[in-house]
Design a protein around this motif. Structure first.
Motif: not given
Ligand SMILES: Nc1ncnc2c1ncn2[C@@H]1O[C@H](COP(=O)(O)OP(=O)(O)O)[C@@H](O)[C@H]1O
Ligand SMILES: [Mg+2]
Length: 310
Positions: A215-242
């Motif tokens: 799926x992905x192939x290249x130098x380590x820098x390529x992986x680091x670039x992909x890992x650079x993008x971070x995410x905001x994780x929102x953990x919900x209490x509510x069951x109405x997540x959808x």
């Protein structure tokens, strides 16, 4: 020059499972190469084919300039492989194991002793030389197993998930050893893992595979670039997540949202956190926690597959 060239390799097991599906890859001589993939991706199958334990269904492999389909014997003499189960005899000492390995490879005794001494020195294993291997921890046994496999002076060393289940200390010792093998002996190293961090700290080049495909192939820098993008994780209490996800999607159509278990992940960009907090308060949406997280292997797949429109 490439140590390994893989072209359209496929493997279908007798039970119909397709473990490799038109897999292409090249590994440069002298590299520490890491094959990343989740359980069942096909990593061990690929290693078993490359180390001549298993035959492919179709495709070609050139290793050290030799054709794997025609010259497997010649290839076998120049490579070594450490599988997840150690092959080391636990009743013998490290020294006895190493000299026995020397005999297996028909290395003259003087030469075998020389190699053994140099391996013990390079990898700082002298405290393990005379006691039976059974007296050591799993992590140490793994490292002894690798040293043993280096007795034949292989040009390529294959390591299948060398750090799986290890504590941090053993893992770091293993990483040091892998780096030393490359720097002191010049061996090309082909290792598999499902730990992103391992690939990031250790490799010169990487490949991420999924369902038998590259799926992905290249130098380590390529992986680091992909890992650079971070995410905001929102953990919900509510069951109405959808419902909440739908609401956020409508309000912010540009945001990239991923729904997983009871959390929503949003690909981070500037101002997103501020906007999100504002909306959560305004709409009185209850949540358990909110924070930044690094992407997982799965997140990288989603991102890459989206970009490639697969
Ligand atoms: N001997 C076998 N016979 C049938 N299916 C197998 C065999 N070995 C592995 N598989 C299947 O092939 C796929 C890839 O497995 P494997 O190469 O072990 O992946 P990984 O090492 O990445 O976890 C999985 O679906 C697994 O169940
Ligand atoms: Mg495996």
């Amino acid at each position: 020059m490439y140590a390994i060239e893989i072209n359209q390799l496929s493997k279908v097991y007798k039970n119909g499972v397709q473990a490799l599906d038109g897999f292409d890859l090249c590994v440069k001589e002298g590299d520490i190469f890491t094959l990343l993939g989740e359980n069942g991706a096909g990593k061990s199958t690929l290693i078993k084919i490359l180390t001549t334990y298993l035959k492919s269904t179709s495709g070609t492999v050139k290793m050290l300039g030799l054709d794997l389909n025609k010259e497997a014997d010649k290839i076998r003499k120049q490579i070594a492989c450490v599988f997840q189960q150690t092959s080391i005899d636990t009743f013998l000492s490290l020294e006895e194991n190493m000299l026995f390995q020397g005999k297996l490879y028909s290395i003259p005794n003087d030469e075998a002793i020389k190699r053994m001494e140099s391996l013990i020195t390079v990898f700082g294993l002298s405290s393990y030389r005379n006691l039976p291997v059974s007296s050591y921890s799993g992590g140490v046994k793994r490292r002894l197993d690798i040293a043993l496999n280096l007795m034949s002076n292989p040009k390529i060393l294959f390591l299948d998930e060398p750090t799986v289940g290890m504590d941090v200390q053993s893992r770091n010792a293993m990483w040091d050893m892998v780096r030393k093998i490359r720097s002191e002996l010049g061996t090309t190293i082909f290792l598999t893992t499902h730990y992103l961090e391992e690939a990031e700290v250790l490799s010169d080049s990487i490949c991420i595979m999924k369902k038998g495909k590259n799926i992905v192939w290249g130098s380590r820098q390529k992986l680091t670039k992909l890992l650079d993008i971070n995410y905001i994780e929102l953990c919900l209490l509510n069951i109405n997540i959808k419902k909440i996800e739908k609401y956020l999607c409508n309000k912010f159509p540009k945001w990239k949202l991923i729904l997983k278990d009871s959390s929503i992940y949003i690909q981070n960009d500037k101002d997103i956190m501020d906007l999100l907090l504002k909306v959560l308060l305004q709409e009185k949406i209850q949540f358990e926690s909110i924070g930044y997280v690094k992407p997982s292997l799965e997140d990288i797949f989603i991102q890459v597959l989206e970009e490639a429109n697969i």
